[in-house]
Design a protein around this motif. Structure first.
Motif, short mmCIF file in Angstrom:
data_model
loop_
_atom_site.label_atom_id
_atom_site.label_comp_id
_atom_site.label_asym_id
_atom_site.label_seq_id
_atom_site.Cartn_x
_atom_site.Cartn_y
_atom_site.Cartn_z
N ILE A 66 0.85 -1.21 0.00
CA ILE A 66 0.00 0.00 0.00
C ILE A 66 0.88 1.25 0.00
O ILE A 66 0.63 2.21 -0.74
CB ILE A 66 -0.93 0.01 1.23
CG1 ILE A 66 -1.90 -1.18 1.20
CG2 ILE A 66 -1.71 1.33 1.29
CD1 ILE A 66 -2.93 -1.12 0.11
N VAL A 67 1.93 1.25 0.82
CA VAL A 67 2.85 2.39 0.88
C VAL A 67 3.51 2.61 -0.48
O VAL A 67 3.63 3.74 -0.96
CB VAL A 67 3.90 2.18 1.98
CG1 VAL A 67 4.98 3.27 1.91
CG2 VAL A 67 3.25 2.18 3.36
N VAL A 68 3.95 1.52 -1.12
CA VAL A 68 4.56 1.62 -2.45
C VAL A 68 3.54 2.19 -3.44
O VAL A 68 3.88 3.02 -4.29
CB VAL A 68 5.08 0.25 -2.94
CG1 VAL A 68 5.55 0.33 -4.39
CG2 VAL A 68 6.21 -0.24 -2.04
N SER A 95 13.34 0.37 -3.08
CA SER A 95 13.73 -0.61 -4.10
C SER A 95 12.54 -0.99 -4.98
O SER A 95 12.66 -1.05 -6.21
CB SER A 95 14.31 -1.86 -3.43
OG SER A 95 14.56 -2.87 -4.38
N LEU A 96 11.39 -1.23 -4.36
CA LEU A 96 10.19 -1.59 -5.12
C LEU A 96 9.75 -0.45 -6.04
O LEU A 96 9.34 -0.68 -7.18
CB LEU A 96 9.06 -1.96 -4.16
CG LEU A 96 9.27 -3.22 -3.31
CD1 LEU A 96 8.11 -3.41 -2.35
CD2 LEU A 96 9.45 -4.45 -4.17
N ILE A 97 9.87 0.78 -5.55
CA ILE A 97 9.49 1.94 -6.37
C ILE A 97 10.43 2.06 -7.57
O ILE A 97 9.99 2.31 -8.71
CB ILE A 97 9.51 3.23 -5.53
CG1 ILE A 97 8.39 3.20 -4.47
CG2 ILE A 97 9.37 4.47 -6.42
CD1 ILE A 97 8.46 4.33 -3.47
N LYS A 121 6.78 -11.41 -20.61
CA LYS A 121 7.81 -12.11 -19.84
C LYS A 121 8.80 -11.11 -19.24
O LYS A 121 9.20 -11.23 -18.09
CB LYS A 121 8.56 -13.10 -20.73
CG LYS A 121 7.76 -14.31 -21.14
CD LYS A 121 8.62 -15.22 -21.99
CE LYS A 121 7.88 -16.47 -22.43
NZ LYS A 121 8.75 -17.34 -23.26
N MET A 122 9.20 -10.14 -20.05
CA MET A 122 10.17 -9.17 -19.58
C MET A 122 9.60 -8.34 -18.44
O MET A 122 10.30 -8.04 -17.47
CB MET A 122 10.59 -8.26 -20.72
CG MET A 122 11.73 -7.33 -20.34
SD MET A 122 11.95 -6.05 -21.55
CE MET A 122 10.37 -5.25 -21.46
N PHE A 123 8.33 -7.98 -18.55
CA PHE A 123 7.66 -7.22 -17.49
C PHE A 123 7.79 -7.97 -16.16
O PHE A 123 8.17 -7.42 -15.14
CB PHE A 123 6.19 -7.03 -17.86
CG PHE A 123 5.40 -6.20 -16.87
CD1 PHE A 123 5.15 -4.88 -17.11
CD2 PHE A 123 4.90 -6.77 -15.71
CE1 PHE A 123 4.42 -4.12 -16.21
CE2 PHE A 123 4.17 -6.03 -14.80
CZ PHE A 123 3.93 -4.70 -15.05
N ILE A 124 7.47 -9.27 -16.20
CA ILE A 124 7.51 -10.08 -14.98
C ILE A 124 8.95 -10.29 -14.52
O ILE A 124 9.26 -10.19 -13.34
CB ILE A 124 6.83 -11.44 -15.21
CG1 ILE A 124 5.36 -11.24 -15.57
CG2 ILE A 124 6.94 -12.31 -13.98
CD1 ILE A 124 4.55 -10.60 -14.49
N ALA A 125 9.85 -10.58 -15.47
CA ALA A 125 11.25 -10.84 -15.11
C ALA A 125 11.88 -9.62 -14.46
O ALA A 125 12.66 -9.74 -13.51
CB ALA A 125 12.04 -11.24 -16.35
N ARG A 131 4.74 -7.89 -5.67
CA ARG A 131 4.06 -6.66 -5.25
C ARG A 131 4.24 -5.54 -6.26
O ARG A 131 3.36 -4.69 -6.43
CB ARG A 131 4.56 -6.26 -3.86
CG ARG A 131 4.13 -7.25 -2.79
CD ARG A 131 4.74 -6.97 -1.45
NE ARG A 131 6.17 -7.16 -1.47
CZ ARG A 131 6.94 -7.01 -0.38
NH1 ARG A 131 6.40 -6.64 0.77
NH2 ARG A 131 8.24 -7.22 -0.46
N VAL A 132 5.36 -5.53 -6.97
CA VAL A 132 5.56 -4.53 -8.03
C VAL A 132 4.53 -4.75 -9.13
O VAL A 132 3.95 -3.80 -9.66
CB VAL A 132 6.99 -4.62 -8.60
CG1 VAL A 132 7.15 -3.66 -9.77
CG2 VAL A 132 8.01 -4.30 -7.52
N VAL A 133 4.30 -6.01 -9.48
CA VAL A 133 3.32 -6.34 -10.52
C VAL A 133 1.93 -5.86 -10.10
O VAL A 133 1.21 -5.24 -10.88
CB VAL A 133 3.30 -7.86 -10.79
CG1 VAL A 133 2.25 -8.20 -11.84
CG2 VAL A 133 4.66 -8.34 -11.24
#
Length: 718
Positions: A66-68, A95-97, A121-125, A131-133
């Motif tokens: 949620i914070v991200v 890092s996630l941001i 695939k690249m998006f996920i990789a 959580r980024v996804v």
């Protein structure tokens, strides 16, 4: 208008221990970062990250996510520094941001289906964390809700990307409501006339359908109550995009689609699911071929439910879905449904859900290898494609390469000619050496030169089979060209002894007969064989020139000539294999004097054929790599090679006899011996012996060392 208090209350519905102060601080940072900014529809930009956080809360994610979501755009505003965010919310949030920002900066360009799949695939990789996804799915949904306020081209590009990348991703994560809304919003832009027509026609029957839904729901509730079952019954209309796809797939009009409304029954157990199915089928006639059991055989995204279509009240077709409450939670929340929350962070569900918590194995249809890095308190790290890396051409095409690939692999993936002429690369605009390891999302520009050709050194850098095969093929062709040139020179030199030129010899009929007779199709194949050393020039001439001309220039060999002739015959039995051919005419280097069993390398010397060295010989290491060829010993063939050994021993009677006997005991033959004494009462002996191979030499040395008085034995290389 969404407030931080609204988001906090949403979290409390599934996570009572929520840190409201943390969310309040995140809200304050968010407001500071976006002060004065507006969304495309004119609202304060603050509402966008707040809406993203609200969507994430609906997915029941953890507080960190949620914070991200609240801060995902903050670093790009220039109002807040990375250091401030890190000090306030920790390295994990930053890092996630940053990972998300890198993904969002990648240009998406529609091409073919393979390119679309590679981009997914690249998006996920690149995300590396689930959580980024989820944050960027929520971000995309928020953006799509205001898509009509952007310019026309941006609407089309954004909607196409949503339909090709984000909606399928939501589907594969099992988040059905998110997938449905993304698809409907994209359809509204990409097919506005169809969308408007569907909306108008479906809305026209809304009142009529509402009464139908109410009546059918009551009938199903009565059916459950009569049989002692408790359950929740609801009715829902299909998404516009789902209706559109069905019309496209079946070629029918909207009026011929009878299952626009699906009824859902939620019960407590799997056993009750099948009981309800029996009751539905007993009350209304099921349509053959329309029953699907996703409980016994779940979908790849963990979806479980019973689906059946029956002829319901008033003769209308209706679809009924039957599932447990837990199955419904998974269908609505997807992967997020497998998280539970406690003070200290995110932990995986245990117990009966363990077999489903390996969600990556089932969630992503395009994924084969899985690794989950959760340790109970750390981030939801994922490495979905550990064996692959996804990079861009300057035009935006995605190339899928093995992990650890270099610009050389990328260049050959673009085109063979680009690979062959590659001299360097710009990675994300910076000049980098060819050995640089590529990373997900890199944009690669290959630098080429017309004078560049592949090098053997590239084989130690290249990872893809295509690049390695093309490099080997080029080197082989280069070696062949050199061997053809060398073969021509050797034949020309030998022919001059008989007052012939190569051109004159090739004009003879006997030359063509010789080419075919020796098993070659073309004369260049014969030249290559001579250059490689597979044939001697003399052997070729013996077939080409008339015998009387050969005799006229041949003299009877003297004693020295006989020795050379004998040595030549012995070399033909050298037990060296080149390209699978044995009995090759070769010479052995005096500098290292290789023995069978030692690793060896071949070196082509113009006018002298092939010279065999040990692989660690300094002359080989300093030689031109382009003139080296692979050779090996034929250990099936018995041969002998001369080798020199130096023996230091005590100067006493009987030493020479003892050493000679030891050599004979080891089945070696003494060819030559030099013996002298030194002033320190020691003898220095130099023996030249014939041995079969390296193992034989080592056995001889061991036997000599057993002789009393022998102090040191060592091999001597010239």
């Amino acid at each position: 208008m969404i407030t931080i208090e609204d988001i906090t209350e949403q979290l409390r519905t599934y996570y009572p221990q929520v840190d409201s102060d943390l969310l309040a601080r995140a809200g304050e940072f968010c407001a500071r970062a976006h002060q004065g900014q507006k969304t495309p529809d004119g609202r304060a930009y603050l509402q966008h990250p707040f809406e993203v956080a609200s969507i994430l809360a609906r997915l029941k994610v953890d507080v960190t996510t949620i914070v991200v979501g609240l801060l995902h755009d903050s670093l790009g505003t220039g109002q807040i520094s990375k250091e401030e965010l890190s000090a306030e919310f920790g390295e994990e949030v930053v890092s996630l941001i940053e990972i998300g920002n890198k993904i969002s900066s990648i240009p998406y360009r529609q091409s073919n289906q393979q390119q679309v799949e590679s981009f997914r695939k690249m998006f996920i990789a690149m995300a590396r964390d689930l959580r980024v996804v989820l944050v960027y799915l929520a971000d995309r949904l928020s953006d799509m809700r205001t898509i009509l306020f952007r310019d026309e081209q941006a609407q089309l590009d954004y909607s196409r990307e949503t339909l090709e990348i984000y909606a399928p991703l939501a589907n594969r994560l099992g988040i059905s409501w998110l997938k449905g809304e993304l698809e409907d919003l994209a359809l509204r832009v990409l097919e506005p006339e169809i969308y408007a027509d569907l909306k108008r026609r479906i809305s026209a029957h809304k009142k009529e359908r509402s009464g139908y839904v109410t009546e059918v729901k009551q009938k199903i509730c009565d059916l459950l109550a009569e049989n002692g079952l408790a359950g929740e019954v609801s009715g829902r209309s299909k998404h516009f995009y789902s209706v559109y796809r069905k019309m496209e797939r079946t070629g029918v009009d909207l009026d011929q689609i009878y299952d626009l409304i699906a009824f859902r029954v939620l019960v407590s157990s799997v056993r009750e699911c099948y009981e309800v199915l029996g009751l539905i089928h007993s009350a209304w006639k099921p349509i053959a071929g329309r029953f699907k059991d996703y409980i016994a055989m779940p979908k790849s995204n963990m979806y479980q439910s019973l689906h059946t279509t029956v002829i319901g009240p008033f003769g209308e077709r209706m679809e009924v879905q039957i599932r447990t409450h837990e199955m419904h939670r998974i269908a609505e929340e997807g992967v997020a449904a497998h998280w539970k929350y406690k003070e200290g962070g995110v932990v995986p569900v245990t117990g009966r859900d363990d077999h489903r918590f390996n969600w990556l194995r089932q969630v992503l249809e395009w994924q084969r290898d899985v690794s989950s890095g959760w340790d109970g308190s750390g981030p939801a790290s994922i490495n979905l494609f550990p064996e692959e890396v996804y990079v861009f051409t300057p035009n935006g095409d995605v190339k899928e390469l093995p992990a650890g690939s270099s610009p050389i692999d990328f260049a050959f993936a673009v085109h063979t000619d680009v690979g062959r002429r590659c001299v360097g690369a710009r990675i994300n605009g910076k000049l980098c050496p060819l050995k640089t390891e590529l990373k997900n999302g890199d944009i690669i520009e290959v630098l080429t030169s017309a004078n560049q050709t592949p090098s053997k050194d590239w084989l130690s850098i290249a990872k893809t089979s295509k690049a390695r095969n093309k490099i080997r093929q080029w080197i082989k062709e280069e070696q062949r060209e050199k061997s053809i040139e060398m073969g021509r020179d050797l034949l020309e030199k030998e022919l001059r002894k008989h007052q012939y030129s190569l051109k004159r010899a090739m004009a003879l009929k006997s030359f063509d007969d010789t080419v075919r007779g020796l098993g070659f199709k073309l004369s260049v194949d014969l030249f290559a064989a001579v250059g490689y050393g597979k044939l001697s020039a003399g052997q070729v001439l013996s077939h080409v020139l008339p015998k009387e001309e050969l005799k006229s220039t041949t003299t009877k060999p003297g004693p020295f000539g006989k020795v050379l002739e004998k040595f030549s015959r012995r070399k033909s039995q050298s037990a060296i294999l080149i390209g699978g051919v044995d009995n090759v005419m070769v010479r052995f280097a005096n500098c290292c004097n290789p023995l069978p069993g030692e690793p060896v390398a071949g070196f082509i010397t113009r006018g002298r054929g092939l010279t065999v060295h040990t692989k660690d010989c300094p002359q080989v290491l300093a030689s031109d790599p382009e003139r080296r060829i692979d050779v090996e010993w034929d250990m099936q063939k018995k041969t002998s090679r001369p080798v020199k050994i130096k023996i230091v021993c005590a100067d006493q009677k009987g030493m020479l006899v003892g050493i000679s006997s030891a050599i004979s005991e080891a089945d070696a033959n003494i060819v030559n011996a030099t013996v002298h004494t030194r002033g320190d009462h020691k003898g220095m002996n130099l023996f030249e012996i014939d041995v079969e191979n390296l193992e034989h030499l080592n056995r001889v040395i061991r036997e000599i060392k057993k002789v009393k008085g022998v102090q040191r034995v060592e091999r001597v290389r010239n």
